[in-house]
Motif scaffolding. Structure first.
Motif, PDB file in Angstrom:
ATOM      1  N   ASP A 182     -16.521  -6.083  20.915  1.00  0.00           N
ATOM      2  CA  ASP A 182     -17.283  -7.226  21.398  1.00  0.00           C
ATOM      3  C   ASP A 182     -18.695  -6.753  21.724  1.00  0.00           C
ATOM      4  O   ASP A 182     -18.920  -6.088  22.733  1.00  0.00           O
ATOM      5  CB  ASP A 182     -16.615  -7.825  22.638  1.00  0.00           C
ATOM      6  CG  ASP A 182     -17.371  -9.051  23.169  1.00  0.00           C
ATOM      7  OD1 ASP A 182     -18.313  -9.504  22.481  1.00  0.00           O
ATOM      8  OD2 ASP A 182     -17.019  -9.545  24.250  1.00  0.00           O
ATOM      9  N   SER A 188     -21.273  -8.838  22.031  1.00  0.00           N
ATOM     10  CA  SER A 188     -22.051  -9.982  22.506  1.00  0.00           C
ATOM     11  C   SER A 188     -22.779  -9.708  23.818  1.00  0.00           C
ATOM     12  O   SER A 188     -23.788 -10.366  24.107  1.00  0.00           O
ATOM     13  CB  SER A 188     -21.147 -11.204  22.670  1.00  0.00           C
ATOM     14  OG  SER A 188     -20.121 -10.956  23.631  1.00  0.00           O
ATOM     15  N   MET A 189     -22.286  -8.765  24.610  1.00  0.00           N
ATOM     16  CA  MET A 189     -22.908  -8.484  25.904  1.00  0.00           C
ATOM     17  C   MET A 189     -24.085  -7.518  25.778  1.00  0.00           C
ATOM     18  O   MET A 189     -24.814  -7.294  26.735  1.00  0.00           O
ATOM     19  CB  MET A 189     -21.875  -7.905  26.870  1.00  0.00           C
ATOM     20  CG  MET A 189     -20.692  -8.841  27.142  1.00  0.00           C
ATOM     21  SD  MET A 189     -21.215 -10.435  27.813  1.00  0.00           S
ATOM     22  CE  MET A 189     -21.834  -9.922  29.409  1.00  0.00           C
ATOM     23  N   TYR A 194     -30.004  -7.038  21.621  1.00  0.00           N
ATOM     24  CA  TYR A 194     -30.046  -6.906  20.169  1.00  0.00           C
ATOM     25  C   TYR A 194     -30.319  -5.472  19.746  1.00  0.00           C
ATOM     26  O   TYR A 194     -29.684  -4.948  18.827  1.00  0.00           O
ATOM     27  CB  TYR A 194     -31.113  -7.843  19.598  1.00  0.00           C
ATOM     28  CG  TYR A 194     -30.866  -8.223  18.162  1.00  0.00           C
ATOM     29  CD1 TYR A 194     -29.941  -9.206  17.838  1.00  0.00           C
ATOM     30  CD2 TYR A 194     -31.536  -7.586  17.126  1.00  0.00           C
ATOM     31  CE1 TYR A 194     -29.690  -9.556  16.534  1.00  0.00           C
ATOM     32  CE2 TYR A 194     -31.305  -7.929  15.810  1.00  0.00           C
ATOM     33  CZ  TYR A 194     -30.381  -8.913  15.516  1.00  0.00           C
ATOM     34  OH  TYR A 194     -30.135  -9.252  14.215  1.00  0.00           O
ATOM     35  N   ARG A 206     -27.274  -3.445  20.000  1.00  0.00           N
ATOM     36  CA  ARG A 206     -26.308  -3.704  18.926  1.00  0.00           C
ATOM     37  C   ARG A 206     -26.664  -2.888  17.681  1.00  0.00           C
ATOM     38  O   ARG A 206     -25.778  -2.334  17.019  1.00  0.00           O
ATOM     39  CB  ARG A 206     -26.289  -5.193  18.581  1.00  0.00           C
ATOM     40  CG  ARG A 206     -25.801  -6.093  19.707  1.00  0.00           C
ATOM     41  CD  ARG A 206     -25.840  -7.541  19.277  1.00  0.00           C
ATOM     42  NE  ARG A 206     -25.764  -8.435  20.432  1.00  0.00           N
ATOM     43  CZ  ARG A 206     -25.794  -9.749  20.357  1.00  0.00           C
ATOM     44  NH1 ARG A 206     -25.908 -10.334  19.180  1.00  0.00           N
ATOM     45  NH2 ARG A 206     -25.725 -10.477  21.452  1.00  0.00           N
TER      46      ARG A 206
END
Length: 239
Positions: free
Chosen positions: A80, A82-83, A86, A89
């Motif tokens: 995950d 999403s936390m 950017y 990521r």
């Protein structure tokens, strides 16, 4: 994560050859000697092997890179992200691309694709990894940014691999190296944004924007034989 993004697929026959050659690569490199040993281990003749991998070990080195890309996407899909911010990521996917890679096999591949007659293909493989990372993160750019993002990330990933090959810190130094490179990218992006707002630089930035406004990402970009891009006919440029 965009679950529809996939790496180039490897046939079962080529995967079998790849599995057979990997134990020999750390000693012989991606060479004819390693290729011959893999064929002997499998009891496959040279003509049969060439039907699957016409360039022998070189084609299997390409397959190894594609397998690493596929593994990166599988690992990313299981997390995950999403936390994360950017930039975090992007850094995480670079980490995932290196996770599980055999350092000596990658070192041998780096040497192979540094050779002049394989250098273009090596650069294309790195570009492909950068493209997969951006697409997996949902990148929708369709102009010059499509190219600049992939060019910059290709440089970040390529330099990271070279640093990782010499890292004896257990990965700690590589983690820090990735963070520094991503930070450099973000500073560059901030500079571009600031240039569009500063009175002295705004006319110059606007002129550059007009000049490259016709650049578009390649149509059908997943096709391996697609050209790197085109000029929009609406601007009078060549396709």
């Amino acid at each position: 994560m965009d679950a529809t993004v996939t790496a180039p697929q490897i046939s079962k026959q080529k995967q079998r050859l790849l599995d057979a050659i990997l134990p020999h690569v750390p000693f012989d490199g991606w060479t004819d000697a390693a290729w011959a040993a893999a064929l002997a281990d499998l009891g496959v003749s040279e003509p049969e092997g060439r039907l699957i991998a016409p360039r022998g070990a070189v084609d299997l080195a390409v397959a190894y890179h594609h397998a690493g890309d596929a593994a990166m996407l599988d690992r990313a899909a299981a997390e995950d992200l999403s936390m994360l911010r950017y930039s975090e990521r992007v850094a995480r996917l670079i980490h995932l691309r290196l996770d599980g890679a055999d350092r000596e096999i990658v070192r041998r591949g780096t040497a192979l694709f540094a050779m002049p007659h394989h250098a273009v293909e090596g650069a294309a493989l790195i570009w492909g990894t950068a493209d997969l990372i951006w697409r997996a993160l949902g990148d929708t750019s369709d102009d010059l940014n499509w190219y600049s993002k992939r060019a910059i990330l290709s440089g970040v990933y390529g330099s990271t691999v070279l640093f990782w090959l010499g890292d004896d810190s257990g990965g700690v130094d590589t983690d820090a190296f990735i963070d520094r490179r991503i930070a450099d990218v973000m500073r560059f992006e901030k500079f571009k944004a600031d240039a569009r707002e500063k009175p002295l630089l705004k006319p110059f930035a606007a002129g550059i924007d007009r000049l490259v406004s016709g650049v578009r990402a390649p149509a059908g970009r997943a096709a391996p034989d697609d050209l790197p891009g085109h000029w929009s006919p609406s601007t009078g440029g060549e396709q």
